[in-house]
Design a protein around this motif. Structure first.
Motif, mmCIF file in Angstrom:
data_model
loop_
_atom_site.group_PDB
_atom_site.id
_atom_site.type_symbol
_atom_site.label_atom_id
_atom_site.label_comp_id
_atom_site.label_asym_id
_atom_site.label_seq_id
_atom_site.Cartn_x
_atom_site.Cartn_y
_atom_site.Cartn_z
ATOM 1 N N MET A 79 0.839 -1.201 0.000
ATOM 2 C CA MET A 79 0.000 0.000 0.000
ATOM 3 C C MET A 79 0.877 1.255 0.000
ATOM 4 N N ALA A 80 1.880 1.284 0.895
ATOM 5 C CA ALA A 80 2.795 2.416 0.989
ATOM 6 C C ALA A 80 3.585 2.573 -0.293
ATOM 7 N N THR A 81 3.965 1.413 -0.845
ATOM 8 C CA THR A 81 4.742 1.437 -2.095
ATOM 9 C C THR A 81 3.918 2.045 -3.219
ATOM 10 N N ASN A 82 2.621 1.643 -3.294
ATOM 11 C CA ASN A 82 1.744 2.186 -4.334
ATOM 12 C C ASN A 82 1.549 3.699 -4.184
ATOM 13 N N SER A 83 1.391 4.156 -2.918
ATOM 14 C CA SER A 83 1.236 5.588 -2.669
ATOM 15 C C SER A 83 2.481 6.352 -3.079
ATOM 16 N N TYR A 84 3.635 5.772 -2.754
ATOM 17 C CA TYR A 84 4.909 6.420 -3.112
ATOM 18 C C TYR A 84 5.048 6.512 -4.633
ATOM 19 N N THR A 85 4.670 5.420 -5.292
ATOM 20 C CA THR A 85 4.758 5.383 -6.764
ATOM 21 C C THR A 85 3.840 6.437 -7.386
ATOM 22 N N LEU A 86 2.618 6.569 -6.818
ATOM 23 C CA LEU A 86 1.655 7.546 -7.325
ATOM 24 C C LEU A 86 2.168 8.975 -7.130
ATOM 25 N N LEU A 87 2.701 9.233 -5.916
ATOM 26 C CA LEU A 87 3.235 10.574 -5.640
ATOM 27 C C LEU A 87 4.421 10.892 -6.543
ATOM 28 N N SER A 88 5.243 9.869 -6.742
ATOM 29 C CA SER A 88 6.412 10.054 -7.614
ATOM 30 C C SER A 88 5.973 10.377 -9.041
ATOM 31 N N ALA A 89 4.927 9.662 -9.493
ATOM 32 C CA ALA A 89 4.421 9.897 -10.850
ATOM 33 C C ALA A 89 3.833 11.306 -10.975
ATOM 34 N N LEU A 90 3.081 11.730 -9.923
ATOM 35 C CA LEU A 90 2.504 13.066 -9.947
ATOM 36 C C LEU A 90 3.596 14.135 -9.932
ATOM 37 N N GLY A 91 4.630 13.889 -9.129
ATOM 38 C CA GLY A 91 5.745 14.824 -9.073
ATOM 39 C C GLY A 91 6.437 14.950 -10.417
ATOM 40 N N THR A 92 6.629 13.798 -11.058
ATOM 41 C CA THR A 92 7.262 13.805 -12.385
ATOM 42 C C THR A 92 6.406 14.545 -13.397
ATOM 43 N N LEU A 93 5.067 14.307 -13.316
ATOM 44 C CA LEU A 93 4.140 14.980 -14.220
ATOM 45 C C LEU A 93 4.155 16.486 -14.008
ATOM 46 N N LEU A 94 4.164 16.884 -12.724
ATOM 47 C CA LEU A 94 4.183 18.316 -12.397
ATOM 48 C C LEU A 94 5.469 18.970 -12.877
ATOM 49 N N LEU A 95 6.586 18.266 -12.651
ATOM 50 C CA LEU A 95 7.875 18.789 -13.096
ATOM 51 C C LEU A 95 7.890 18.931 -14.618
ATOM 52 N N GLY A 96 7.336 17.928 -15.283
ATOM 53 C CA GLY A 96 7.279 17.988 -16.742
ATOM 54 C C GLY A 96 6.426 19.150 -17.225
ATOM 55 N N LEU A 97 5.315 19.395 -16.498
ATOM 56 C CA LEU A 97 4.424 20.494 -16.861
ATOM 57 C C LEU A 97 5.129 21.835 -16.683
ATOM 58 N N VAL A 98 5.859 21.963 -15.558
ATOM 59 C CA VAL A 98 6.589 23.209 -15.287
ATOM 60 C C VAL A 98 7.645 23.450 -16.359
ATOM 61 N N ILE A 99 8.363 22.377 -16.703
ATOM 62 C CA ILE A 99 9.404 22.500 -17.733
ATOM 63 C C ILE A 99 8.787 22.881 -19.081
ATOM 64 N N THR A 100 7.656 22.262 -19.392
ATOM 65 C CA THR A 100 6.978 22.556 -20.664
ATOM 66 C C THR A 100 6.540 24.019 -20.722
ATOM 67 N N VAL A 101 5.934 24.503 -19.614
ATOM 68 C CA VAL A 101 5.493 25.903 -19.560
ATOM 69 C C VAL A 101 6.687 26.838 -19.697
ATOM 70 N N ALA A 102 7.773 26.491 -18.996
ATOM 71 C CA ALA A 102 8.975 27.324 -19.062
ATOM 72 C C ALA A 102 9.544 27.351 -20.476
ATOM 73 N N LEU A 103 9.546 26.203 -21.132
ATOM 74 C CA LEU A 103 10.058 26.143 -22.503
ATOM 75 C C LEU A 103 9.181 26.953 -23.457
ATOM 76 N N VAL A 104 7.857 26.823 -23.286
ATOM 77 C CA VAL A 104 6.939 27.575 -24.147
ATOM 78 C C VAL A 104 7.116 29.076 -23.936
ATOM 79 N N CYS A 105 7.186 29.489 -22.670
ATOM 80 C CA CYS A 105 7.350 30.915 -22.368
ATOM 81 C C CYS A 105 8.703 31.425 -22.864
ATOM 82 N N GLY A 106 9.741 30.614 -22.642
ATOM 83 C CA GLY A 106 11.066 31.012 -23.103
ATOM 84 C C GLY A 106 11.127 31.129 -24.622
ATOM 85 N N TYR A 107 10.537 30.154 -25.298
ATOM 86 C CA TYR A 107 10.522 30.166 -26.766
ATOM 87 C C TYR A 107 9.725 31.377 -27.271
#
Length: 541
Positions: free
Chosen positions: A1-29
């Motif tokens: 259960m803990a492992t699944n929660s950690y995996t989900l949080l990790s995935a959300l963190g990765t998604l959020l980081l990707g979104l931030v990077i994408t926004v930054a790239l779009v704004c920079g471009y």
């Protein structure tokens, strides 16, 4: 259960980081692309070759966020901040026009003398769509009513139009004199009814002035019934007026609830006033210059136009709200700024005494003021125009109906153009020491007779406090007479002694500063006030 929660949080963190990077790239471009385009276009303006001198589009100011563009920086409510920055860019890149993306709209700021003159003359630019937007956002009209109120044209010659009404019933000398006469009568009555002025009281000058002038202006324009029905009408009106431009730009109700509530409350009161007035029609053949239910003739003629256009009572009330604002919103602060400078100890030491000498020459034998004489007094009128030069932040806004060159600036169909007074009125190439209030700036002297006068002739696109062209403010003549008449009545009939400055004034020694607001707020509001002791003279009204 803990492992699944950690995996989900990790995935959300990765998604959020990707979104931030994408926004930054779009704004920079976006910024790099717009920056490159800006410099390429800016060089065209400074290229002296014959080919480069052809009309071309104003350089688009670089921005980060697609669609939003420069909206946030333009919306800075420290009035003058954005214009000062834009002027610095104009000097740096030797430009006399820029473009920005404003709320998704390609907007051209033109501040060259030739460009502004062209805007006023061009038939390829107009204002109807913008007026319809004003009808919906600022006046609370339905889209249907806004189209009826601000049509592209009223084709039939026999039909009325707002322009025709203003020409006949606001700009004509007989009409404006009748309106001024009623204003002066009501303003004097307001002062006479204030018993405290006989003994003398301390007041904040502009706060005191605003209340008296609001009553006199509203009564002269709309009759006495409106304020009899709603003595508190000014409360909601003032909130609406202070937020007018925010409403025009479409600020969501979530962030401007009080502004929308004040608009709706003002319109509702005007609806009740209109219904009461329509229930008491004039007798056949009656057409007075003023009557208590609907006031000045120009208002009754506007109401005829409303019926011609088939406006709902709600739409009529909104239309009357902007008509009231057209008379009150600019003349009152202009009067305030002029009085503040006349009475301020920071003004030239002989300014007050010279103004008083001029005003005395306009006093009639019965003690009243000769309004036509007031409009010819050199120093008073020069100071009045200096107030408009320094304190008007007007945006002349037009939609581009078909692509056109405006004084060398090429603008495309569907874009909009704006001519900002702040950048022209404070341009050091046009006016010496433009940040300084100089009451003698517009004085002239006849070389042969030595007679002193005043003049604003020949300033064209350098000075346009009332706009220009077909859409020039129709109330400009009355506004001037209202301002000068108010100043004359107060200074000729009352002793007014400076006590001190109050509030958050930011000028010299605490002199009142400019109230925060959106760019383009016409005569800017007054932040702070002047504490004075005012007492009726024994020879006064």
């Amino acid at each position: 259960m803990a492992t699944n929660s950690y995996t989900l949080l990790s995935a959300l963190g990765t998604l959020l980081l990707g979104l931030v990077i994408t926004v930054a790239l779009v704004c920079g471009y976006t910024y790099l692309v717009t920056l490159t385009s800006f410099h390429i276009n800016a060089r065209k303006h400074t290229d002296t070759s014959a080919k480069a001198q052809l009309a071309h589009s104003p350089p688009l100011v670089p921005y980060f966020v697609p669609g939003l563009g420069s909206t946030i920086t333009f919306s800075n409510q420290n009035i003058g901040t954005y214009w000062t920055w834009l002027q610095s860019q104009a000097s740096r890149y030797r430009q006399d026009a820029f473009a920005i993306i404003l709320a998704g709209k390609h907007t051209n700021f033109i501040f060259s003398e030739a460009g502004i003159a062209a805007i006023f003359k061009s038939r390829q630019v107009s204002r109807e769509k913008l007026d319809q937007q004003l009808g919906v956002n600022v006046l609370g009209m339905s889209k249907e009513d806004s189209v009826k109120a601000f049509p592209y044209d009223v084709a039939e010659k026999e039909k009325s139009s707002v322009a025709k009404i203003y020409s006949e019933h606001l700009l004509s000398s007989s009409a404006v004199n009748a309106l001024t006469g009623k204003f002066m009568e009501t303003f004097r009555a307001e002062l006479e009814s204030d018993a405290s002025l006989g003994e003398g009281i301390e007041v904040d000058l502009y706060d005191f002035l605003w209340k008296k002038v609001f009553i006199a202006s509203t009564t002269a324009q709309c009759g006495s019934t409106l304020l009899e029905m709603f003595p508190d009408f000014s409360t909601d009106y003032k909130i609406w007026e202070d937020n007018l431009l925010g409403l025009l730009f479409g600020t969501p109700p979530l962030f401007a609830r009080s502004a929308y509530d004040a608009r709706d409350a003002s319109v509702k009161k005007l609806e009740a006033w209109l219904n009461a007035g329509y229930a008491k029609p004039l007798k056949d053949g009656e057409d007075p210059d003023w009557e208590p239910n609907f006031g000045a003739k120009v208002m009754r003629k506007r109401h005829d136009y409303y019926h011609q256009q088939g406006l709902s009572i709600h739409g009529q009330a909104g239309f009357d709200l902007i008509a009231i604002a057209g008379i009150i919103s600019n003349a009152t602060p202009a009067t305030g700024w002029l009085l503040l400078h006349i009475l301020s100890p920071t003004s030239p030491p002989d300014f007050h005494s010279r103004i008083m000498a001029e005003l005395e020459s306009s006093r009639k034998n019965d003690g009243s003021v000769d309004i036509p004489a007031l409009t010819r007094l050199p120093l008073l009128n020069s100071a009045f125009h200096e107030v408009l030069r320094l304190y008007v932040d007007l945006l002349v806004v037009r939609q581009v109906d078909s692509s056109v060159a405006l004084g060398g600036h090429y603008v495309k169909q569907g874009e909009q153009v704006m001519a900002p007074t702040w950048m022209t009125h404070r341009n050091p190439a046009f006016f010496e020491n433009p940040e300084v209030f100089d009451p003698e700036r517009f004085l002239t002297k006849d070389a042969e007779t030595g007679k002193v006068g005043y003049s604003i002739a020949g300033l064209g696109g350098k000075y346009f406090p009332f706009g220009g062209g077909h859409y020039m403010c129709p109330g400009r003549t009355f506004a001037k007479q209202e301002v000068l008449g108010t100043v004359a009545v107060l200074l000729l009939n009352f002793d007014i002694d400076f006590v001190g400055y109050t509030g958050q004034g930011s000028g010299k020694h605490g002199f009142p500063g400019i109230k925060k607001g959106y760019a383009g707020n016409q005569v800017v509001g007054i932040e702070g006030d002047m504490r004075v002791r005012i007492k009726k003279r024994s020879t006064g009204i």
